[in-house]
Design a protein around this motif. Structure first.
Motif, PDB file in Angstrom:
ATOM      1  N   GLY A 130      -3.970  10.349   7.288  1.00  0.00           N
ATOM      2  CA  GLY A 130      -3.701  10.053   8.689  1.00  0.00           C
ATOM      3  C   GLY A 130      -2.509  10.843   9.182  1.00  0.00           C
ATOM      4  N   TYR A 131      -1.991  10.443  10.334  1.00  0.00           N
ATOM      5  CA  TYR A 131      -0.853  11.129  10.924  1.00  0.00           C
ATOM      6  C   TYR A 131       0.419  10.860  10.127  1.00  0.00           C
ATOM      7  N   PHE A 132       1.224  11.889   9.941  1.00  0.00           N
ATOM      8  CA  PHE A 132       2.583  11.691   9.468  1.00  0.00           C
ATOM      9  C   PHE A 132       3.413  11.194  10.653  1.00  0.00           C
ATOM     10  N   GLY A 133       4.446  10.389  10.374  1.00  0.00           N
ATOM     11  CA  GLY A 133       5.219   9.792  11.458  1.00  0.00           C
ATOM     12  C   GLY A 133       5.762  10.801  12.444  1.00  0.00           C
ATOM     13  N   GLN A 192      -2.461  -4.874  -6.731  1.00  0.00           N
ATOM     14  CA  GLN A 192      -1.834  -3.685  -7.265  1.00  0.00           C
ATOM     15  C   GLN A 192      -1.256  -2.844  -6.137  1.00  0.00           C
ATOM     16  N   PRO A 193      -0.107  -2.198  -6.378  1.00  0.00           N
ATOM     17  CA  PRO A 193       0.470  -1.350  -5.335  1.00  0.00           C
ATOM     18  C   PRO A 193      -0.341  -0.078  -5.146  1.00  0.00           C
ATOM     19  N   LEU A 194      -0.204   0.485  -3.985  1.00  0.00           N
ATOM     20  CA  LEU A 194      -0.893   1.728  -3.678  1.00  0.00           C
ATOM     21  C   LEU A 194      -0.226   2.876  -4.427  1.00  0.00           C
ATOM     22  N   GLN A 195      -0.973   3.607  -5.241  1.00  0.00           N
ATOM     23  CA  GLN A 195      -0.411   4.657  -6.065  1.00  0.00           C
ATOM     24  C   GLN A 195      -0.630   6.021  -5.415  1.00  0.00           C
ATOM     25  N   ILE A 196       0.311   6.394  -4.567  1.00  0.00           N
ATOM     26  CA  ILE A 196       0.281   7.729  -3.974  1.00  0.00           C
ATOM     27  C   ILE A 196       1.708   8.238  -3.897  1.00  0.00           C
ATOM     28  N   GLY A 197       1.858   9.541  -3.609  1.00  0.00           N
ATOM     29  CA  GLY A 197       3.191  10.114  -3.499  1.00  0.00           C
ATOM     30  C   GLY A 197       3.948   9.558  -2.310  1.00  0.00           C
ATOM     31  N   ASN A 198       5.255   9.533  -2.422  1.00  0.00           N
ATOM     32  CA  ASN A 198       6.076   8.997  -1.342  1.00  0.00           C
ATOM     33  C   ASN A 198       5.865   9.737  -0.036  1.00  0.00           C
ATOM     34  N   PHE A 199       5.665  11.065  -0.131  1.00  0.00           N
ATOM     35  CA  PHE A 199       5.490  11.854   1.080  1.00  0.00           C
ATOM     36  C   PHE A 199       4.247  11.422   1.847  1.00  0.00           C
ATOM     37  N   GLN A 200       3.159  11.179   1.121  1.00  0.00           N
ATOM     38  CA  GLN A 200       1.917  10.807   1.779  1.00  0.00           C
ATOM     39  C   GLN A 200       1.883   9.345   2.211  1.00  0.00           C
ATOM     40  N   ARG A 201       2.777   8.521   1.676  1.00  0.00           N
ATOM     41  CA  ARG A 201       2.786   7.115   2.082  1.00  0.00           C
ATOM     42  C   ARG A 201       3.000   6.982   3.591  1.00  0.00           C
ATOM     43  N   ASP A 202       3.758   7.910   4.160  1.00  0.00           N
ATOM     44  CA  ASP A 202       4.039   7.830   5.587  1.00  0.00           C
ATOM     45  C   ASP A 202       2.929   8.424   6.439  1.00  0.00           C
ATOM     46  N   GLU A 203       1.797   8.748   5.823  1.00  0.00           N
ATOM     47  CA  GLU A 203       0.605   9.152   6.565  1.00  0.00           C
ATOM     48  C   GLU A 203      -0.420   8.020   6.621  1.00  0.00           C
TER      49      GLU A 203
END
Length: 496
Positions: free
Chosen positions: A40-43, A361-372
């Motif tokens: 999705g969109y980054f902030g 379970q927590p979402l396992q993705i990179g921190n950078f992509q979490r904000d998308e």
């Protein structure tokens, strides 16, 4: 008898390795395009779109170029992530090609051009931001174009290149003001180390005049609005602790931009530039720019635009002379392949993995992509809080957010909901009308809570897998009974 001095012949350069370099650039473009519509969109992208719909000559936190581009892309194809990110892909691909051309200007042939271009193509920073419309994507590409023009001028002495450098600088100044640091250090370095002939060229100052004149409207906007960019610089410096502060600045920058390959080539490239009198001022400029942003509390990626120059200088030297035994294995294709796997598969620089998680379970993705991830769900929660209001309260209620990303998401996904924010550039978009009533406040309302009769927490942004960005868990308050005009309250909410 008059002696006629022949002009110094222009040193020839090797042929451009067109096929392999363009193939590498094309592969980068395919990769970035393939992932541009995921997640999705980054902030910041949402913010650029919001700022574009408040088009101005300047903003509190940036010049006008990114909001203008975002507005154009969102107008061409509203709501299309792949279209919005086309300029980012083009900038990254241009960076790959320009880095190869830089190596060529240093005398590098096919191998040198591929070593340098490959360092750009697998750089964690350039790949990670390459699929996003961000200042950190466009700015390094412009710096790479600028340094290529300067290095080419050093070889050819064609003054038209200096005018072109002024035009590139003018564009860079519409993205970020960081390029000012480059020119300040470069001019001092030329005065000390040469070639002083550069400063005697009218074309250089004509190019500088073009850059200055193009920036006047933005400077006028800043002056009319109290120079908020200066406050923004102080805010960035205060946040530098999150990137390791002064101690962590350079290590973080080296890791972000190149991991093993980019780091080693960059250090080697600085050494090669400093050792060559013809290019010494560029090596000093790279060090000087780094020092300026380090001591001023800048972010590590601010110096990213200098790395292609260093990679190119290193690659050309490696091709001319075999590296020392202890590190000659670095600029080889197996190391590039392993680095690419590490960057894409382990560090998760690009949004490749599916977004999925079990409820427990927590979402396992990179921190950078979490904000998308999660912006539509976040907006749904705010809309639900608004709909829960009694009809007579909902009629003139407004939303105020404590951060500009949330405000931008609401304006994008729920444009009919009147929303405002005092955060960063969004604070200049406007404040709620004086005849507004209840306030749905997303964030911490402490700054203005005392100015309302009733402050009640009515919820929080959802914590499940749908919402994984920085807004996750943010409380939602209902503020009722405003006691003072917004014109008096807004300064307390405005922050950078």
């Amino acid at each position: 008898m008059t002696t006629i001095t022949s002009p110094t012949p222009v040193r020839p350069v090797p042929d451009f390795a067109r096929g392999p370099v363009l193939a590498m650039a094309a592969a980068t473009a395919v990769l970035l395009t393939a992932v541009s519509g995921r997640y999705g969109y980054f902030g910041d992208e949402l913010y650029f779109i919001a700022a574009g719909h408040q088009l101005a000559w300047g903003y509190a936190d940036q010049p006008p170029m990114l909001p203008l581009i975002a507005l154009a892309m969102d107008t061409i194809a509203p709501g299309s992530l792949p279209v919005l990110r086309i300029p980012a892909t083009l900038a990254t691909v241009a960076g790959v090609v320009l880095t190869a051309l830089l190596a060529r200007e240093f005398g590098g042939g096919r191998r040198a051009q591929l070593i340098a271009a490959g360092a750009f193509a697998i750089s964690p920073n350039f790949l990670g931001t390459g699929h996003l419309l961000a200042t950190s994507t466009l700015d390094p590409a412009l710096w790479t174009a600028l340094t290529w023009l300067l290095v080419r001028w050093l070889r050819t002495r064609q003054d038209g290149l200096l005018i072109a450098a002024g035009v590139v600088t003018a564009v860079a100044l519409q993205v970020k003001f960081l390029v000012v640091a480059f020119w300040v250090v470069a001019i001092v370095a030329v005065l000390v180390f040469g070639p002083r002939d550069l400063l005697r060229r009218p074309a250089l100052w004509l190019g500088g005049a073009i850059a200055v004149l193009a920036t006047v409207p933005t400077l006028v906007w800043q002056a009319q609005n109290g120079w908020p960019q200066l406050g923004m610089s102080r805010a960035v410096a205060a946040e530098s602790v999150y990137a390791g502060g002064v101690i962590g600045f350079l290590p973080v920058a080296l890791l972000m931009v190149g991991l093993l390959i980019g780091s080693v080539l960059a250090v080697h490239g600085v050494g090669r530039l400093l050792a060559d009198p013809a290019y010494r001022f560029l090596g000093v400029t790279a060090l000087g720019v780094t020092l300026i942003f380090l001591v001023s509390g800048g972010r590590p990626y601010y110096i990213a635009g200098m790395f292609p120059l260093l990679w190119a200088a290193s690659a050309a030297a490696i091709e001319r002379r075999r590296p020392a035994v202890w590190w000659r294995w670095v600029p080889t294709w197996p190391v590039y392949a392993v680095t690419a796997v590490l960057v894409l598969g382990v560090l998760h620089i690009l949004p490749i993995k599916p977004v999925s998680a079990h409820a427990d379970q927590p979402l396992q993705i990179g921190n950078f992509q979490r904000d998308e991830i999660g912006w539509p769900a976040m907006v749904d929660d705010v809309v639900a809080a608004h709909r829960a209001l009694p009809p007579e309260s909902a009629r003139n209620a407004v939303v105020v957010t404590g951060d500009y990303w949330s405000l931008s998401a609401i304006q994008h996904f729920a444009p009919d909901l009147p929303a405002y924010s005092g955060a960063r550039g969004a604070a200049w978009f406007g404040m709620p009308p004086e005849d507004s009533g209840s306030v749905i406040f997303v964030g911490d309302p402490t700054a203005v809570a005392a100015e309302f009769d009733r402050v009640t927490q009515v919820g929080a942004l959802d914590n499940d897998v749908r919402v994984a960005n920085l807004a996750q868990g943010t409380p939602i308050f209902l503020l009722e009974g405003r006691q003072r005009p917004w014109a008096e309250l807004w300064p307390a909410l405005r922050h950078l």
